[in-house]
Structure formats: structure tokens, C-alpha cells
Design an enzyme around this catalytic site. Sequence first.
Site, mmCIF file in Angstrom:
data_model
loop_
_atom_site.group_PDB
_atom_site.id
_atom_site.type_symbol
_atom_site.label_atom_id
_atom_site.label_comp_id
_atom_site.label_asym_id
_atom_site.label_seq_id
_atom_site.Cartn_x
_atom_site.Cartn_y
_atom_site.Cartn_z
ATOM 1 N NE ARG A 53 8.409 5.192 1.010
ATOM 2 C CZ ARG A 53 7.618 6.262 1.077
ATOM 3 N NH1 ARG A 53 8.072 7.383 1.617
ATOM 4 N NH2 ARG A 53 6.396 6.228 0.601
ATOM 5 C CB CYS A 87 5.100 -3.898 -1.435
ATOM 6 S SG CYS A 87 5.566 -2.673 -2.637
ATOM 7 C CG HIS A 99 2.048 -6.263 -4.441
ATOM 8 N ND1 HIS A 99 1.134 -5.791 -3.534
ATOM 9 C CD2 HIS A 99 2.856 -5.225 -4.740
ATOM 10 C CE1 HIS A 99 1.369 -4.514 -3.286
ATOM 11 N NE2 HIS A 99 2.416 -4.142 -4.015
ATOM 12 C CD GLU A 127 -0.479 -8.849 -2.314
ATOM 13 O OE1 GLU A 127 0.636 -9.419 -2.259
ATOM 14 O OE2 GLU A 127 -0.594 -7.620 -2.473
ATOM 15 C CB ILE A 183 2.902 -2.022 -7.494
ATOM 16 C CG1 ILE A 183 2.217 -3.157 -8.277
ATOM 17 C CG2 ILE A 183 2.166 -0.697 -7.722
ATOM 18 C CD1 ILE A 183 0.846 -3.539 -7.746
ATOM 19 N NE ARG A 184 3.056 4.005 -6.425
ATOM 20 C CZ ARG A 184 2.914 4.260 -5.125
ATOM 21 N NH1 ARG A 184 3.862 4.899 -4.470
ATOM 22 N NH2 ARG A 184 1.836 3.904 -4.494
ATOM 23 N N GLY A 214 0.868 -1.174 0.000
ATOM 24 C CA GLY A 214 0.000 0.000 0.000
ATOM 25 C C GLY A 214 0.900 1.218 0.000
ATOM 26 C CD GLU A 215 2.631 5.913 -0.002
ATOM 27 O OE1 GLU A 215 2.633 5.491 -1.163
ATOM 28 O OE2 GLU A 215 3.642 6.417 0.543
ATOM 29 C CB SER A 216 5.417 2.653 3.972
ATOM 30 O OG SER A 216 6.154 3.564 3.199
HETATM 31 N N1 GLN Z 1 5.867 2.926 -2.745
HETATM 32 C C1 GLN Z 1 5.137 2.468 -1.594
HETATM 33 C C2 GLN Z 1 5.745 2.989 -0.302
HETATM 34 O O1 GLN Z 1 6.805 3.511 -0.322
HETATM 35 C C3 GLN Z 1 5.066 0.959 -1.571
HETATM 36 C C4 GLN Z 1 4.312 0.458 -2.774
HETATM 37 C C5 GLN Z 1 3.549 -0.805 -2.558
HETATM 38 O O2 GLN Z 1 3.335 -1.259 -1.428
HETATM 39 N N2 GLN Z 1 3.063 -1.353 -3.641
HETATM 40 O O3 GLN Z 1 5.158 2.850 0.732
#
Ligand code: GLN
Length: 196
Positions: free
Chosen positions: A106, A79, A170, A172, A134-135, A47-49
Site C-alpha cells: 500500500r 488502486c 485511476h 476512470e 493517488i496514494r 478509495g480507501e481499502s
Molecule cells: N491508499 C489507498 C489504500 O491503501 C488507496 C488509494 C486509492 O485508491 N487512490 O487503500
Amino acid sequence: MVKIGVLGLQGAVSEHVQAIESCGEEAIVIKKKEQLDEVDGLILPGGESTTMRRLLDQYDFMDKLRDFGKQEKPMFGTCAGLILLAKNIKGYDQPHIGLMDVTVERNSFGRQKESFEADLAISGVTDHFNAVFIRAPHILEAGEDVEVLAKCDGRIVAARDRHILGCSFHPELTDDHRFTQYFINMVKSTIKENSK
Ligand code: GLN
């Protein structure tokens, strides 16, 4: 059946629940810190940390999460979840939960590679795992006791620090649940050890 919690504040929660259930185990979405007492292992999703950290503080999760890890209950960060677990984050003064002896960077695969798939060899799992990034972060440095499980373009993307597992991708998001199963096996051996 073991009970695996999925931290449910933000990110790819339902996909992890499905992966755990496909492996034949019980998944519990964790929205309150008290629920951590009910589970044998915990997945921290992607997700987004920074958003997740804000929510963890807001719902007073941090001490309880650190205790969970210190009791040697298995944790698996995928991630953003890996970033939450890392002891060091490049460019940041402080870690978040800070239990896994790695330094992460990151968004480290560059803009042109915001998201991609790669065929990975994961030690102890398979020589071919279709991993979705993903990112994604990657692990810049791993401590002495950390076992490197997979690399992508020479970068560490999966590792295990005793009872803590982390990966950049990921697992999952596809129907291949072998890496989730690897974590479930870690949880099962911990339960076995503790019942001796
Ligand atoms: N770029 C996100 C972060 O720095 C991580 C991306 C992800 O969990 N798919 O939190």
C-alpha cells in the site's frame, strides 16, 4: 450491451460509471450484494481499502464477492480495489477478498509522490496511457499465471490474473477509456465462451 457493476460503497464510483457509459455499456452501482447477480463483470474502485473492507463486512458482501470471482466472472480492481483483490498485502496477515495472485504494497510510491501522472505503456492497450496515481499501491510480486501489463519506474502497476484485472492507477479519471474498454472486452469474451 453488457452490464458492468461498480462496487458503490465508497470511493471513485461515479467516474467509473461515466467511463463504462462512454464505452457504450450499461453501468450498475452495486450497493447490495444481491445486485451482483445482475451484472456480467465488476469494477472495484479506488478509495480507501480499509474503509471499503469495513463496509463490505457491514453489508455482508464478502462471501458473495468471492463466489462472483470463483464463477470466473471478470473483476477489475483499481488502486484500493486492487488491494481488495490481492491474495497478499505486505505487512498484513490476511488479505481482503484475496482472489488475484499478487502481493501488493500500500501507499508505496512514497510521500513526495502522493499523487502524480505518468505516461505508461500498457500491453495489449497502448504505448501511451496517461495514468493518474493517488496514494497508489504497487504489485511487489506476481504469480506464475499473472500477466504483467504495465510498469512504472520498474514497478508493476497493472496486471491480469486470468479473469481478474488490477491496476495501481485511476483509469476512470481521464477521458481516455481504453483500459476500461480492455476490461469490457474481457467481459465480452467471457460471455462468448460461456454461450458456446
Ligand atoms: N491508499 C489507498 C489504500 O491503501 C488507496 C488509494 C486509492 O485508491 N487512490 O487503500
